[in-house]
Design a protein around this motif. Sequence first.
Motif, PDB file in Angstrom:
ATOM      1  N   VAL A 171       0.824  -1.210   0.000  1.00  0.00           N
ATOM      2  CA  VAL A 171       0.000   0.000   0.000  1.00  0.00           C
ATOM      3  C   VAL A 171       0.859   1.260   0.000  1.00  0.00           C
ATOM      4  O   VAL A 171       0.615   2.200  -0.770  1.00  0.00           O
ATOM      5  N   ALA A 172       1.875   1.293   0.868  1.00  0.00           N
ATOM      6  CA  ALA A 172       2.717   2.498   0.993  1.00  0.00           C
ATOM      7  C   ALA A 172       4.169   2.088   1.187  1.00  0.00           C
ATOM      8  O   ALA A 172       4.692   2.167   2.306  1.00  0.00           O
ATOM      9  N   PRO A 173       4.832   1.633   0.128  1.00  0.00           N
ATOM     10  CA  PRO A 173       6.233   1.206   0.267  1.00  0.00           C
ATOM     11  C   PRO A 173       7.136   2.362   0.639  1.00  0.00           C
ATOM     12  O   PRO A 173       6.952   3.484   0.176  1.00  0.00           O
ATOM     13  N   ARG A 174       8.131   2.083   1.497  1.00  0.00           N
ATOM     14  CA  ARG A 174       9.068   3.118   1.926  1.00  0.00           C
ATOM     15  C   ARG A 174      10.225   3.275   0.954  1.00  0.00           C
ATOM     16  O   ARG A 174      10.955   4.264   1.015  1.00  0.00           O
ATOM     17  N   ASN A 175      10.419   2.306   0.080  1.00  0.00           N
ATOM     18  CA  ASN A 175      11.489   2.384  -0.910  1.00  0.00           C
ATOM     19  C   ASN A 175      11.188   1.394  -2.026  1.00  0.00           C
ATOM     20  O   ASN A 175      10.287   0.552  -1.915  1.00  0.00           O
ATOM     21  N   ALA A 176      11.939   1.501  -3.130  1.00  0.00           N
ATOM     22  CA  ALA A 176      11.696   0.653  -4.293  1.00  0.00           C
ATOM     23  C   ALA A 176      11.936  -0.821  -3.988  1.00  0.00           C
ATOM     24  O   ALA A 176      11.224  -1.694  -4.500  1.00  0.00           O
ATOM     25  N   ALA A 177      12.936  -1.114  -3.149  1.00  0.00           N
ATOM     26  CA  ALA A 177      13.231  -2.510  -2.811  1.00  0.00           C
ATOM     27  C   ALA A 177      12.053  -3.152  -2.091  1.00  0.00           C
ATOM     28  O   ALA A 177      11.678  -4.290  -2.372  1.00  0.00           O
ATOM     29  N   GLU A 178      11.449  -2.418  -1.151  1.00  0.00           N
ATOM     30  CA  GLU A 178      10.310  -2.943  -0.416  1.00  0.00           C
ATOM     31  C   GLU A 178       9.121  -3.165  -1.354  1.00  0.00           C
ATOM     32  O   GLU A 178       8.431  -4.181  -1.261  1.00  0.00           O
ATOM     33  N   ALA A 179       8.879  -2.233  -2.264  1.00  0.00           N
ATOM     34  CA  ALA A 179       7.775  -2.384  -3.217  1.00  0.00           C
ATOM     35  C   ALA A 179       7.996  -3.576  -4.138  1.00  0.00           C
ATOM     36  O   ALA A 179       7.077  -4.357  -4.403  1.00  0.00           O
ATOM     37  N   ALA A 180       9.229  -3.746  -4.636  1.00  0.00           N
ATOM     38  CA  ALA A 180       9.526  -4.857  -5.546  1.00  0.00           C
ATOM     39  C   ALA A 180       9.336  -6.200  -4.862  1.00  0.00           C
ATOM     40  O   ALA A 180       8.781  -7.147  -5.435  1.00  0.00           O
ATOM     41  N   MET A 181       9.794  -6.307  -3.609  1.00  0.00           N
ATOM     42  CA  MET A 181       9.633  -7.566  -2.898  1.00  0.00           C
ATOM     43  C   MET A 181       8.161  -7.849  -2.618  1.00  0.00           C
ATOM     44  O   MET A 181       7.705  -8.990  -2.725  1.00  0.00           O
ATOM     45  N   ALA A 182       7.396  -6.814  -2.262  1.00  0.00           N
ATOM     46  CA  ALA A 182       5.979  -7.003  -1.984  1.00  0.00           C
ATOM     47  C   ALA A 182       5.246  -7.512  -3.218  1.00  0.00           C
ATOM     48  O   ALA A 182       4.432  -8.442  -3.140  1.00  0.00           O
ATOM     49  N   VAL A 183       5.508  -6.927  -4.374  1.00  0.00           N
ATOM     50  CA  VAL A 183       4.848  -7.360  -5.613  1.00  0.00           C
ATOM     51  C   VAL A 183       5.267  -8.785  -5.968  1.00  0.00           C
ATOM     52  O   VAL A 183       4.435  -9.613  -6.363  1.00  0.00           O
ATOM     53  N   THR A 184       6.552  -9.100  -5.820  1.00  0.00           N
ATOM     54  CA  THR A 184       7.038 -10.445  -6.119  1.00  0.00           C
ATOM     55  C   THR A 184       6.342 -11.483  -5.244  1.00  0.00           C
ATOM     56  O   THR A 184       5.895 -12.534  -5.730  1.00  0.00           O
ATOM     57  N   LEU A 185       6.227 -11.200  -3.944  1.00  0.00           N
ATOM     58  CA  LEU A 185       5.599 -12.150  -3.041  1.00  0.00           C
ATOM     59  C   LEU A 185       4.098 -12.239  -3.267  1.00  0.00           C
ATOM     60  O   LEU A 185       3.495 -13.303  -3.055  1.00  0.00           O
ATOM     61  N   LEU A 186       3.479 -11.163  -3.711  1.00  0.00           N
ATOM     62  CA  LEU A 186       2.057 -11.221  -4.051  1.00  0.00           C
ATOM     63  C   LEU A 186       1.838 -12.140  -5.258  1.00  0.00           C
ATOM     64  O   LEU A 186       0.912 -12.970  -5.260  1.00  0.00           O
ATOM     65  N   LEU A 187       2.692 -12.014  -6.261  1.00  0.00           N
ATOM     66  CA  LEU A 187       2.604 -12.912  -7.413  1.00  0.00           C
ATOM     67  C   LEU A 187       2.876 -14.355  -7.005  1.00  0.00           C
ATOM     68  O   LEU A 187       2.255 -15.296  -7.513  1.00  0.00           O
ATOM     69  N   TYR A 188       3.804 -14.539  -6.075  1.00  0.00           N
ATOM     70  CA  TYR A 188       4.126 -15.880  -5.585  1.00  0.00           C
ATOM     71  C   TYR A 188       2.901 -16.513  -4.924  1.00  0.00           C
ATOM     72  O   TYR A 188       2.567 -17.682  -5.174  1.00  0.00           O
ATOM     73  N   ALA A 189       2.205 -15.743  -4.089  1.00  0.00           N
ATOM     74  CA  ALA A 189       0.990 -16.261  -3.446  1.00  0.00           C
ATOM     75  C   ALA A 189      -0.075 -16.571  -4.483  1.00  0.00           C
ATOM     76  O   ALA A 189      -0.770 -17.608  -4.406  1.00  0.00           O
ATOM     77  N   GLY A 190      -0.218 -15.708  -5.486  1.00  0.00           N
ATOM     78  CA  GLY A 190      -1.189 -15.969  -6.543  1.00  0.00           C
ATOM     79  C   GLY A 190      -0.868 -17.232  -7.319  1.00  0.00           C
ATOM     80  O   GLY A 190      -1.776 -17.990  -7.723  1.00  0.00           O
ATOM     81  N   SER A 191       0.422 -17.510  -7.525  1.00  0.00           N
ATOM     82  CA  SER A 191       0.800 -18.727  -8.258  1.00  0.00           C
ATOM     83  C   SER A 191       0.401 -19.980  -7.486  1.00  0.00           C
ATOM     84  O   SER A 191      -0.023 -20.976  -8.079  1.00  0.00           O
ATOM     85  N   TRP A 192       0.510 -19.943  -6.164  1.00  0.00           N
ATOM     86  CA  TRP A 192       0.120 -21.115  -5.374  1.00  0.00           C
ATOM     87  C   TRP A 192      -1.396 -21.269  -5.308  1.00  0.00           C
ATOM     88  O   TRP A 192      -1.908 -22.388  -5.208  1.00  0.00           O
ATOM     89  N   ALA A 193      -2.115 -20.168  -5.372  1.00  0.00           N
ATOM     90  CA  ALA A 193      -3.580 -20.262  -5.414  1.00  0.00           C
ATOM     91  C   ALA A 193      -4.026 -20.971  -6.693  1.00  0.00           C
ATOM     92  O   ALA A 193      -4.890 -21.865  -6.666  1.00  0.00           O
TER      93      ALA A 193
END
Length: 388
Positions: free
Chosen positions: A144-166
């Motif tokens: 929702v409110a990433p503090r830096n680009a690294a945090e945003a990139a990891m959040a999106v990657t892990l969201l896609l990871y969860a979607g892949s397991w669904a």
Amino acid sequence: MHSIDMLFAYVIGGFGAWAAALMMLVAVQGDRLHRGVLARCALGFGVVGAGMVLSGVVERDARWPILTLAMAAVVGTLVIYRASRQLVGAPAVGRPRRLSEIAALCLALLLAWAAGPRSFALAFHLLCLAVSLGITWTVRRALVAPRNAAEAAMAVTLLLYAGSWAYALHAAVRYHGAEHRHLLYVEPPWLAAYGVMYALLPLLVGAHVLNLANARLDRRLRRQASTDELTGLLTRRALNERAAAWQADVLEHERQPAVLLLDIDHFKPINDNHGHERGDEVLRAVSGRLRGTLREGTPLARWGGEEFLVLLDAVSLDEAGATAERMRAAVGATPFAFGDARLPVTISIGVAPWPAGGVFSHAVRESDAAMYTAKREGRDRVRVAGAE
């Protein structure tokens, strides 16, 4: 993508996980702050890599690599999850709880293994989905409110990871054929996408973990540079850096910027008679009382030694003087309690305006002169620059 292609992707992913583990171990040598986190991530990546490589290189007719892969994937991911969640500000989880979670996951997989291939496949996918959703929930703030680009990139990657397991769980529920060696039941062309993802994901997540650790270390160093270690107030340098922007904001709202410089009266005798440790306690206690009289967000700095400086947003210079009086009273009204001892402490305050176009250092000098006027007149009082 055929099974042999998927298994080859697992081999690539396994070596990628080992490369990520190596990156963690190298980073441990130079990052004392995150040593524990990075070491646990290295362990998790090592376990995941071992499971993926074994599953990919062992003969295809053997069934035990399926259990090895499942155990490694679930346990290794959980270890990485529990470690990396600290990098986005989540509270740490103790070792007993981590070990009990690992034991529970392993027991669930073994029971499902004994129940048969289909039960095992469904249990594996459910556990992977649960862990991935837990990771996604942990990084929800970064989404929702990433503090830096690294945090945003990891959040999106892990969201896609969860979607892949669904989706993988959905495919496993619908599948009723023979057991798959790679434990993925999605059909082409999605299987090809999964092969690429699982070949690249370990290395990608490893890079994100390092970026998050570096970003967090950078924030900590910046905070240390701008915060006085003893009192927790701003440092002189940090306040100097913020002063111009603060004045512009106050003037924009048509209010009066004021500079308040204050000094603890007779501080040297406190150090001489009671020791420097007691003097440090006085500085911390005074700073706490000062903060209690000011609006949240008011810039307050330890200016040097026993001096403090406040940038005050006031309606007028008279209001600034009244606020200074409240600060003086808050510090001096009640003696400070240190164990059984009661130590009276007072402060002298000088107040000066900081007009539009004025130089900050000049306003500080005026408040300093007013403060020394208060000292000469007997201390424990407030003096406003230019007042009769």
